[in-house]
Design a protein around this motif. Sequence first.
Motif, PDB file in Angstrom:
ATOM      1  N   ASP A   1       0.813  -1.049  -0.069  1.00  0.00           N
ATOM      2  CA  ASP A   1      -0.025   0.034   0.066  1.00  0.00           C
ATOM      3  C   ASP A   1       0.722   1.253  -0.044  1.00  0.00           C
ATOM      4  O   ASP A   1       0.488   2.196   0.405  1.00  0.00           O
ATOM      5  N   ALA A   2       1.841   1.080  -0.524  1.00  0.00           N
ATOM      6  CA  ALA A   2       2.780   2.304  -0.523  1.00  0.00           C
ATOM      7  C   ALA A   2       2.818   2.949  -1.843  1.00  0.00           C
ATOM      8  O   ALA A   2       2.958   4.237  -2.040  1.00  0.00           O
ATOM      9  N   LEU A   3       2.020   2.299  -2.855  1.00  0.00           N
ATOM     10  CA  LEU A   3       1.773   2.758  -4.013  1.00  0.00           C
ATOM     11  C   LEU A   3       0.489   2.375  -4.445  1.00  0.00           C
ATOM     12  O   LEU A   3       0.123   1.165  -4.475  1.00  0.00           O
ATOM     13  N   ARG A   4      -0.416   3.620  -4.923  1.00  0.00           N
ATOM     14  CA  ARG A   4      -1.818   2.942  -5.561  1.00  0.00           C
ATOM     15  C   ARG A   4      -2.002   2.957  -6.801  1.00  0.00           C
ATOM     16  O   ARG A   4      -2.264   4.369  -7.430  1.00  0.00           O
ATOM     17  N   ALA A   5      -1.610   1.962  -7.608  1.00  0.00           N
ATOM     18  CA  ALA A   5      -1.726   2.211  -8.949  1.00  0.00           C
ATOM     19  C   ALA A   5      -1.682   0.688  -9.639  1.00  0.00           C
ATOM     20  O   ALA A   5      -1.134  -0.267  -8.841  1.00  0.00           O
TER      21      ALA A   5
ATOM     22  N   LEU B   1       7.381   7.614 -14.180  1.00  0.00           N
ATOM     23  CA  LEU B   1       6.670   8.569 -14.956  1.00  0.00           C
ATOM     24  C   LEU B   1       5.385   7.829 -15.478  1.00  0.00           C
ATOM     25  O   LEU B   1       4.241   8.563 -15.450  1.00  0.00           O
ATOM     26  N   GLN B   2       5.481   6.517 -15.677  1.00  0.00           N
ATOM     27  CA  GLN B   2       4.316   5.805 -16.023  1.00  0.00           C
ATOM     28  C   GLN B   2       3.224   5.731 -15.354  1.00  0.00           C
ATOM     29  O   GLN B   2       1.829   5.847 -15.229  1.00  0.00           O
ATOM     30  N   LEU B   3       3.598   5.459 -13.722  1.00  0.00           N
ATOM     31  CA  LEU B   3       2.553   5.214 -12.845  1.00  0.00           C
ATOM     32  C   LEU B   3       2.208   6.585 -12.097  1.00  0.00           C
ATOM     33  O   LEU B   3       1.379   6.247 -11.169  1.00  0.00           O
ATOM     34  N   ALA B   4       3.016   7.515 -12.326  1.00  0.00           N
ATOM     35  CA  ALA B   4       2.846   8.824 -11.401  1.00  0.00           C
ATOM     36  C   ALA B   4       1.330   9.139 -11.572  1.00  0.00           C
ATOM     37  O   ALA B   4       0.615   9.607 -10.688  1.00  0.00           O
ATOM     38  N   GLY B   5       0.610   9.117 -12.960  1.00  0.00           N
ATOM     39  CA  GLY B   5      -0.622   9.657 -13.049  1.00  0.00           C
ATOM     40  C   GLY B   5      -1.711   8.761 -12.335  1.00  0.00           C
ATOM     41  O   GLY B   5      -2.510   9.247 -11.492  1.00  0.00           O
TER      42      GLY B   5
ATOM     43  N   ALA C   1      -1.165   7.009  -9.935  1.00  0.00           N
ATOM     44  CA  ALA C   1      -1.009   6.753  -8.485  1.00  0.00           C
ATOM     45  C   ALA C   1      -1.469   8.119  -7.942  1.00  0.00           C
ATOM     46  O   ALA C   1      -1.081   8.382  -6.420  1.00  0.00           O
ATOM     47  N   ALA C   2      -1.439   9.030  -8.516  1.00  0.00           N
ATOM     48  CA  ALA C   2      -1.715  10.572  -8.033  1.00  0.00           C
ATOM     49  C   ALA C   2      -0.736  11.079  -7.077  1.00  0.00           C
ATOM     50  O   ALA C   2      -0.897  11.618  -6.100  1.00  0.00           O
TER      51      ALA C   2
END
Length: 401
Positions: free
Chosen positions: A21-25, A50-54, A56-57
């Motif tokens: 749960d450190a990253l929600r993507a 960069l791919q996951l930034a959007g 993951a907010a």
Amino acid sequence: MTPADLSRTVLHAVRRAVDEDALRAPVPARVRVERTRPGGSGDYACAVALQLAGPAALPALEVAAILRDRVAAEPGVGRVEITGPGFLSFTLDAPAAGDRAVLDAVREQGLAYGHGDALREEVLQFHHAREVRAAVTADAVRRLVVAQGARVRVSCEETSDPDWVRLGVTVDAHGTPPVPLTGIRPVPAGVTAGELLERLGPDAARWGLLRPAGHDRAALGPELLVQGEANPLFRVRYAHARARALTRGAALLGFTAGHAPYAETAPDSERHAGPAPYAQPVPDSESHAQHTPGAGRAQLAPYGGGPLPYDGAARPLLDLIADHPGVLLAAARHRAPDRVARQLEAVAHAFFDFHDSCPPLPAGDEKPSAAHRARLALAEAAGTVLAGGLSLLGIRAPEHL
């Protein structure tokens, strides 16, 4: 650690971050790593943050920091840096060990080096026009996606041409499924499979149809038969034949890529053991042989330990061999056999540069050394990659030219 290993390591780090749960993507199907460009940092770079930034907010730099800590702890990774807007740059531990891992992978997988199961969940049907280039392209795409684990059926809108069989093409059915294979520029009117076979033969015809991108014009002139370096097909096949000749030459001199020179350590009874049989395929299965003629598992004598003196002209060749699995997967995903042909051209070019700068065989009174064994291992790996790639294009890789 090979590029494929590093890609899996980064993907595993993404999964861990999501599970913790450190990253929600959403976890991507794959992570692409590339050689660092000149002036960049580290050995490889990746844009997954960069791919996951959007999704993951989160800012890309924050996503990169989350992944950096998890990747840096993995064996084989020396350092992970964040560069630019959120790129991850990786420096690997012990490059010699990574080099050996690449050669070991080629040795263990043989002509199936670069095959995988990334498309194992896909069930595909390729439908094409009753036209020779479309038929050959569909057949090559079938080989590529089957090599990545997919199940495939090929159909033609009309009854297939009997000459397609002589070109190595298999059509499973006729009719019109919902999704045709498009974007393939047909050959000029009057150019048929029979005419190409008579004028060029099956190997040159397939290369001429597959080497250009599907939307480009197919080059089907007499230059495909030129036995010289101006002909890329000849260079690729000659590089393979030369690699095989090096194995035979080393055996005559009493050494292989994987053992100490016979003149130093082996008893007289072993001095005439045959060449390392790296290009003697044993089919994995009947179904695999059906879709990929000539492909199968093979044996490559491994380099027998110690430092691997791969620098200078050897480095580009080893890097291309390490990148080969990624090229095959990309070609399968994009339905683009021309990517494989271009990769083989690059490997052949790098092989000859390496061969001329770092001769794998001793000359004159020179005795075989550890450097010769290491060079021979790399030359044999290049030969395996060339043979396996040609097989996926449906083209033979002769041992003599």
